[in-house]
Design a protein around this motif. Structure first.
Motif, PDB file in Angstrom:
ATOM      1  N   ALA A   1       8.078  41.392   8.926  1.00  0.00           N
ATOM      2  CA  ALA A   1       8.431  39.987   9.094  1.00  0.00           C
ATOM      3  C   ALA A   1       9.472  39.805  10.195  1.00  0.00           C
ATOM      4  O   ALA A   1       9.353  38.902  11.038  1.00  0.00           O
ATOM      5  CB  ALA A   1       8.941  39.420   7.777  1.00  0.00           C
ATOM      6  N   PHE A   2      10.501  40.650  10.216  1.00  0.00           N
ATOM      7  CA  PHE A   2      11.524  40.535  11.246  1.00  0.00           C
ATOM      8  C   PHE A   2      10.975  40.874  12.628  1.00  0.00           C
ATOM      9  O   PHE A   2      11.359  40.252  13.629  1.00  0.00           O
ATOM     10  CB  PHE A   2      12.725  41.428  10.918  1.00  0.00           C
ATOM     11  CG  PHE A   2      13.744  40.788  10.030  1.00  0.00           C
ATOM     12  CD1 PHE A   2      14.745  39.989  10.556  1.00  0.00           C
ATOM     13  CD2 PHE A   2      13.703  40.971   8.650  1.00  0.00           C
ATOM     14  CE1 PHE A   2      15.686  39.385   9.734  1.00  0.00           C
ATOM     15  CE2 PHE A   2      14.641  40.376   7.816  1.00  0.00           C
ATOM     16  CZ  PHE A   2      15.637  39.570   8.362  1.00  0.00           C
ATOM     17  N   SER A   3      10.075  41.844  12.709  1.00  0.00           N
ATOM     18  CA  SER A   3       9.502  42.199  14.006  1.00  0.00           C
ATOM     19  C   SER A   3       8.575  41.108  14.524  1.00  0.00           C
ATOM     20  O   SER A   3       8.462  40.898  15.732  1.00  0.00           O
ATOM     21  CB  SER A   3       8.745  43.529  13.905  1.00  0.00           C
ATOM     22  OG  SER A   3       7.569  43.408  13.126  1.00  0.00           O
ATOM     23  N   TRP A   4       7.906  40.414  13.612  1.00  0.00           N
ATOM     24  CA  TRP A   4       7.013  39.310  13.981  1.00  0.00           C
ATOM     25  C   TRP A   4       7.788  38.070  14.394  1.00  0.00           C
ATOM     26  O   TRP A   4       7.467  37.419  15.381  1.00  0.00           O
ATOM     27  CB  TRP A   4       6.126  38.936  12.792  1.00  0.00           C
ATOM     28  CG  TRP A   4       4.802  39.630  12.766  1.00  0.00           C
ATOM     29  CD1 TRP A   4       4.333  40.548  13.659  1.00  0.00           C
ATOM     30  CD2 TRP A   4       3.781  39.443  11.794  1.00  0.00           C
ATOM     31  NE1 TRP A   4       3.076  40.959  13.278  1.00  0.00           N
ATOM     32  CE2 TRP A   4       2.718  40.297  12.150  1.00  0.00           C
ATOM     33  CE3 TRP A   4       3.669  38.663  10.658  1.00  0.00           C
ATOM     34  CZ2 TRP A   4       1.544  40.369  11.409  1.00  0.00           C
ATOM     35  CZ3 TRP A   4       2.495  38.735   9.912  1.00  0.00           C
ATOM     36  CH2 TRP A   4       1.448  39.583  10.282  1.00  0.00           C
TER      37      TRP A   4
ATOM     38  N   GLY B   1       5.007  47.929   1.145  1.00  0.00           N
ATOM     39  CA  GLY B   1       6.151  47.821   0.255  1.00  0.00           C
ATOM     40  C   GLY B   1       7.151  46.786   0.724  1.00  0.00           C
ATOM     41  O   GLY B   1       7.069  46.261   1.840  1.00  0.00           O
ATOM     42  N   PRO B   2       8.164  46.489  -0.114  1.00  0.00           N
ATOM     43  CA  PRO B   2       9.145  45.443   0.214  1.00  0.00           C
ATOM     44  C   PRO B   2       9.888  45.698   1.521  1.00  0.00           C
ATOM     45  O   PRO B   2      10.035  44.786   2.339  1.00  0.00           O
ATOM     46  CB  PRO B   2      10.097  45.469  -0.990  1.00  0.00           C
ATOM     47  CG  PRO B   2       9.267  46.025  -2.108  1.00  0.00           C
ATOM     48  CD  PRO B   2       8.353  47.020  -1.476  1.00  0.00           C
ATOM     49  N   LEU B   3      10.371  46.922   1.722  1.00  0.00           N
ATOM     50  CA  LEU B   3      11.119  47.204   2.942  1.00  0.00           C
ATOM     51  C   LEU B   3      10.235  47.115   4.175  1.00  0.00           C
ATOM     52  O   LEU B   3      10.639  46.560   5.206  1.00  0.00           O
ATOM     53  CB  LEU B   3      11.759  48.595   2.850  1.00  0.00           C
ATOM     54  CG  LEU B   3      12.887  48.741   1.836  1.00  0.00           C
ATOM     55  CD1 LEU B   3      13.419  50.168   1.835  1.00  0.00           C
ATOM     56  CD2 LEU B   3      14.011  47.763   2.134  1.00  0.00           C
ATOM     57  N   ARG B   4       9.022  47.624   4.066  1.00  0.00           N
ATOM     58  CA  ARG B   4       8.098  47.540   5.189  1.00  0.00           C
ATOM     59  C   ARG B   4       7.690  46.084   5.445  1.00  0.00           C
ATOM     60  O   ARG B   4       7.471  45.678   6.588  1.00  0.00           O
ATOM     61  CB  ARG B   4       6.869  48.412   4.925  1.00  0.00           C
ATOM     62  CG  ARG B   4       6.024  48.695   6.165  1.00  0.00           C
ATOM     63  CD  ARG B   4       4.990  49.756   5.868  1.00  0.00           C
ATOM     64  NE  ARG B   4       5.603  51.038   5.648  1.00  0.00           N
ATOM     65  CZ  ARG B   4       5.868  51.918   6.613  1.00  0.00           C
ATOM     66  NH1 ARG B   4       5.579  51.610   7.867  1.00  0.00           N
ATOM     67  NH2 ARG B   4       6.408  53.071   6.340  1.00  0.00           N
ATOM     68  N   SER B   5       7.598  45.283   4.379  1.00  0.00           N
ATOM     69  CA  SER B   5       7.290  43.863   4.532  1.00  0.00           C
ATOM     70  C   SER B   5       8.387  43.154   5.318  1.00  0.00           C
ATOM     71  O   SER B   5       8.107  42.347   6.218  1.00  0.00           O
ATOM     72  CB  SER B   5       7.128  43.202   3.162  1.00  0.00           C
ATOM     73  OG  SER B   5       6.088  43.795   2.423  1.00  0.00           O
ATOM     74  N   LEU B   6       9.633  43.443   4.973  1.00  0.00           N
ATOM     75  CA  LEU B   6      10.752  42.848   5.697  1.00  0.00           C
ATOM     76  C   LEU B   6      10.764  43.301   7.153  1.00  0.00           C
ATOM     77  O   LEU B   6      11.005  42.498   8.067  1.00  0.00           O
ATOM     78  CB  LEU B   6      12.069  43.221   5.015  1.00  0.00           C
ATOM     79  CG  LEU B   6      12.401  42.487   3.723  1.00  0.00           C
ATOM     80  CD1 LEU B   6      13.602  43.123   3.045  1.00  0.00           C
ATOM     81  CD2 LEU B   6      12.677  41.014   4.015  1.00  0.00           C
ATOM     82  N   TRP B   7      10.514  44.576   7.366  1.00  0.00           N
ATOM     83  CA  TRP B   7      10.465  45.125   8.718  1.00  0.00           C
ATOM     84  C   TRP B   7       9.408  44.388   9.540  1.00  0.00           C
ATOM     85  O   TRP B   7       9.651  43.965  10.672  1.00  0.00           O
ATOM     86  CB  TRP B   7      10.167  46.615   8.639  1.00  0.00           C
ATOM     87  CG  TRP B   7      10.172  47.354   9.948  1.00  0.00           C
ATOM     88  CD1 TRP B   7      10.469  46.854  11.187  1.00  0.00           C
ATOM     89  CD2 TRP B   7       9.876  48.736  10.130  1.00  0.00           C
ATOM     90  NE1 TRP B   7      10.353  47.829  12.135  1.00  0.00           N
ATOM     91  CE2 TRP B   7      10.007  48.999  11.531  1.00  0.00           C
ATOM     92  CE3 TRP B   7       9.521  49.765   9.271  1.00  0.00           C
ATOM     93  CZ2 TRP B   7       9.773  50.258  12.063  1.00  0.00           C
ATOM     94  CZ3 TRP B   7       9.284  51.029   9.804  1.00  0.00           C
ATOM     95  CH2 TRP B   7       9.417  51.270  11.183  1.00  0.00           C
TER      96      TRP B   7
ATOM     97  N   ALA C   1       5.364  36.364   2.535  1.00  0.00           N
ATOM     98  CA  ALA C   1       6.083  36.252   1.264  1.00  0.00           C
ATOM     99  C   ALA C   1       7.581  36.465   1.418  1.00  0.00           C
ATOM    100  O   ALA C   1       8.362  35.962   0.595  1.00  0.00           O
ATOM    101  CB  ALA C   1       5.515  37.254   0.256  1.00  0.00           C
ATOM    102  N   VAL C   2       8.003  37.184   2.458  1.00  0.00           N
ATOM    103  CA  VAL C   2       9.440  37.425   2.653  1.00  0.00           C
ATOM    104  C   VAL C   2       9.996  36.646   3.846  1.00  0.00           C
ATOM    105  O   VAL C   2      11.141  36.869   4.256  1.00  0.00           O
ATOM    106  CB  VAL C   2       9.725  38.935   2.828  1.00  0.00           C
ATOM    107  CG1 VAL C   2       9.350  39.694   1.574  1.00  0.00           C
ATOM    108  CG2 VAL C   2       8.997  39.500   4.045  1.00  0.00           C
TER     109      VAL C   2
ATOM    110  N   PRO D   1       6.432  48.205  12.275  1.00  0.00           N
ATOM    111  CA  PRO D   1       6.029  49.263  11.348  1.00  0.00           C
ATOM    112  C   PRO D   1       4.564  49.633  11.529  1.00  0.00           C
ATOM    113  O   PRO D   1       3.745  48.815  11.934  1.00  0.00           O
ATOM    114  CB  PRO D   1       6.282  48.642   9.972  1.00  0.00           C
ATOM    115  CG  PRO D   1       6.185  47.170  10.201  1.00  0.00           C
ATOM    116  CD  PRO D   1       6.755  46.947  11.569  1.00  0.00           C
ATOM    117  N   THR D   2       4.252  50.851  11.212  1.00  0.00           N
ATOM    118  CA  THR D   2       2.879  51.332  11.356  1.00  0.00           C
ATOM    119  C   THR D   2       2.085  50.973  10.113  1.00  0.00           C
ATOM    120  O   THR D   2       1.945  51.767   9.185  1.00  0.00           O
ATOM    121  CB  THR D   2       2.868  52.855  11.564  1.00  0.00           C
ATOM    122  OG1 THR D   2       3.616  53.482  10.508  1.00  0.00           O
ATOM    123  CG2 THR D   2       3.493  53.213  12.893  1.00  0.00           C
TER     124      THR D   2
END
Length: 260
Positions: free
Chosen positions: A24-27, A16-22, A50-51, A36-37
């Motif tokens: 991306a920021f962690s990477w 999902g969008p929030l997990r995608s952002l999570w 994408a984000v 995220p798991t």
């Protein structure tokens, strides 16, 4: 570039969008938010890339705020630029500058894609890489220092944020990975409509900057498209170093659009 696996238990299904952002920021940053798991597959790679411009916007805001704060000290404008460049390298774990150095060394060698990839994977930095790092850092610092002296905080943040569109462009649907494993295998060829969406959003965000803002967006998009196409031919596909180099060069191009 970022690791290709998570130590946490994978979670199948849509990212999902929030997990995608999570993700991306962690990477892409040193933000202490954990990972995220999720299952580290192409679905996750597509969602994170994408984000990526959102991460760029956050980094741009941090850089502009740092420049604004240091501008109220006795630090010369050029020193402010140097410190902001150092801050960006630290907050991104130096991944993009490492990618720039590896890509410069690889493009500076002769041989088939196998040889180019071998040079990229080498842990050392050669003469082309050193020259690229020094040149990129110098131009970034001078440009950011110049914009600081002119109180153009939004231009600093916009240049850094819009440069991350290069990663989305580099992962366009027509480009495959350089290797069957690694970061490139997760993200290469995963982006299509997100490219158009980010170009439109960047153009809208460029409106307060006038013509130079639109020029910066155009240079980032066209330049990263051509650069990643050339590199993909030399390397045999897309990998993380290539994307990092595209981001660094796009940052330079966007900053130059505001100072030349």
């Amino acid at each position: 570039m970022p690791p290709t696996e998570s130590r946490a238990a994978p979670q199948p299904g849509r990212v999902g969008p929030l997990r995608s952002l999570w993700l991306a920021f962690s990477w892409l940053t040193v933000a202490p938010i954990g990972t995220p798991t999720v299952t580290m597959d192409r679905r996750a790679g597509r969602a994170a890339i994408a984000v990526t411009p959102v991460v760029g916007a956050a980094l741009g805001a941090v850089a502009a705020a740092a420049a604004f704060g240091m501008a109220h000290t006795r630090a010369p404008d050029l020193l402010v630029g140097v410190l902001v460049v150092a801050l960006l390298a630290l907050t991104t774990r130096g991944m993009h500058v490492d990618g720039l150095a590896d890509t410069a060394d690889a493009l500076g060698c002769y041989g088939p894609p196998e040889r180019v990839r071998e040079v990229m994977r080498d842990g050392g930095v050669g003469p082309f890489g050193v020259a690229a790092l020094i040149g990129a850092a110098a131009v970034d610092a001078i440009c950011i220092g110049t914009l600081t002296g002119e109180n153009r905080w939004y231009a600093i943040g916009f240049a850094i944020g819009s440069s991350r569109i290069a990663a989305v462009v580099g992962c366009r649907w027509t480009r495959g990975p350089a290797d069957s494993t690694g970061f490139g295998a997760l993200v290469a060829g995963t982006q299509r409509w997100s490219i158009a969406c980010w170009i439109l959003l960047a153009a809208a965000a460029a409106y307060p900057l006038g013509v130079r803002g639109f020029v910066a967006v155009a240079i980032v998009v066209v330049g990263s498209w051509l650069f990643t196409a050339h590199c993909a031919r030399r390397v045999g596909g897309v990998n993380g170093d290539l994307l990092g180099a595209a981001i660094e060069l796009s940052t330079i191009a966007a900053l130059l659009a505001f100072v030349l």
